[in-house]
Structure formats: C-alpha cells, structure tokens
Design a protein around this motif. Sequence first.
Motif, short mmCIF file in Angstrom:
data_model
loop_
_atom_site.label_atom_id
_atom_site.label_comp_id
_atom_site.label_asym_id
_atom_site.label_seq_id
_atom_site.Cartn_x
_atom_site.Cartn_y
_atom_site.Cartn_z
N LEU A 287 0.85 -1.18 0.00
CA LEU A 287 0.00 0.00 0.00
C LEU A 287 0.89 1.24 0.00
N PRO A 288 0.66 2.19 -0.91
CA PRO A 288 1.54 3.37 -0.97
C PRO A 288 1.47 4.18 0.32
N LEU A 289 2.66 4.63 0.78
CA LEU A 289 2.69 5.48 1.97
C LEU A 289 2.06 6.83 1.66
N ALA A 290 1.41 7.41 2.67
CA ALA A 290 0.77 8.70 2.49
C ALA A 290 1.83 9.78 2.30
N ARG A 291 1.55 10.72 1.43
CA ARG A 291 2.47 11.83 1.21
C ARG A 291 2.37 12.83 2.34
N THR A 292 3.44 13.54 2.60
CA THR A 292 3.46 14.54 3.66
C THR A 292 2.42 15.62 3.38
#
Length: 302
Positions: A287-292
């Motif tokens: 699952l892609p990590l959330a962007r800042t």
Amino acid sequence: KTWQGELSSRKKDGEPIWINLTVAPIKNSQNRTTNLMAVIEDISTRRKLEDQLRHSQKLEGIGQIAGGVAHDFNNILTAIIGYSSLAYQSMREDDPLRTHINNILEYSEKASTITKSLLTFSRKQATRLILLNLNDLVSNFQKFLLRVVPEHIEIRTTCTDQMLSVMVDQVQIEQILMNLATNARDAMPNGGRFDIATRLMDLNEEFIKTHGYGTTGRYAELSVTDTGCGMDQKIQEKIFEPFFTTKEQGKGTGLGLSIVYGIVKTHNGFITVYSELDKGTQFRILLPLARTGEVQEEELTE
C-alpha cells in the motif's frame, strides 16, 4: 533457411526457463550448408511480465462485467425486496404465506450481499479514506482475530517499529485481513500458524524489473502467511477471479479473494501470492505510503 521460435528449456541446475532460439545456416562458397549457428536468448522475465499483464487485463475485464451485472441485479433485488416488504407488512400474523414472504426477504438480502461483494471487486463502491498507521490497525485487529481463529491455530503479529502512514478505508483493510484469515483457517483444519507482518518497502527500478510489478516509491507491506495445505500454480492463477473456489459446494461463494484484489487495487496497491502444496501460502500486499501533508479524509468513487 533461418528458423526462430520460443521454447521451454532448463538451465544446468534444472531451473525451468523460456528461451528465444534462432538457428541460421552457415554456407560455403558452393552455397552448401556446412554449419549451423544458434543464438539463445533467455526471455523468462519477459514471458513472466506478459503473463502478469494478461492476467491483470483478464481480471480488469471480469471486473467490468461483474460491476455491470451487479448494478443491474441490484436494481432487480431492490424491487423484489420492496414489493416483498409491502406484502409482508400487509399480511395478518397468522397468514400461512407470511413465512414464504419472509424467506424471500432473507434470500434477497443474501443476494444483495453478493452484489455488494461484486461491486467491491469491480471497484465501483464508494471508498472513505482516512490517514492512519497500518501497524495500529493490525495490532487492534488481532484481538478480533483471536475470536474467529480456533485455538489450535497460533496467531503471530510482527509489526515494524517504523511509522507506516497510509490513506486507506479502515473497514476495507480489516475486511482483507478477515478474508485472508478465514482462508488460512480453512487451509489448516489440523492446526498450524498464521503470521501477520508489516514493514517499510522502497520500490526501485531494480525491484520492479526483478519482480515484474510495482511503481517506484515507498510502500507499507502487509504480509499474511499460513502453514496450511497450499496451492499449485494452476489454482494460484485463478484465485482472484469471482466465484472461483476450491471449497466444497455450499462452503464458500468464491468471492473472498476477489474482494481482497478489488480493495487492494482501489487503494492503488499491489498484491502477490506465493504458495506450494503442503508448504503454506503467503500473500504480500503493498500500500503506498501517504504523502506529507495529505488530507485527513477523502472519499473516492470509481
């Protein structure tokens, strides 16, 4: 004349590979063939990528069909449930037909559940995304799994110390864990071990070239492993298709893993399976990590 074709072969160590073979004649001054020149190219990686692409396209096509059928069928069910409810409410309590109408309502609700599952697979369900730590979700859900998985199956959870912030629909990720846990339980009737683990993954071009899937970036990996009966390669190729099941008739709808596939794709993630007969099964979900600075909540509908 020159001959060219693709063949299955094996390396010296016995590993199966696919090769592109070109055989050309070498002729002398009298135009007679004196030798043959063979050029062998290992195309195993290319064949693997082609197979994955075909499989992905097949599932996408099934998803479009399933979504359309589910929508139309859901409209029919709405009418059936509506008219049955009106008939049920207008009947006397001692009416002998009241039981039949009640059965119609019960089975209609079950059919409605199946259509919702198909819509999830085809990614046409509304998805409410929130920012959370995948480690916390897994740790909290383990308490629920203890009530679902029998005592003769050991549950182990190993979460990374790193923060895994992801934008996900919490209910749907919990549904992934539930569906995979249910399958693992059924694959271990005599007991075994069920492992859930998380870690941080950096996908680069080398990883994508080696494994044949993914997009560069940082991901949270959720792996689910059991020590059950496992699957052969032919079954692995079909497990994400709706209504495909290896269970006995009446013991499964065949929608569990297709729902998992649909949820993962809705979250722009990737899922792979590795299994061997009598050696267990492992599902890896990225699952892609959330962007800042990503928003706390949003809703997606495809």
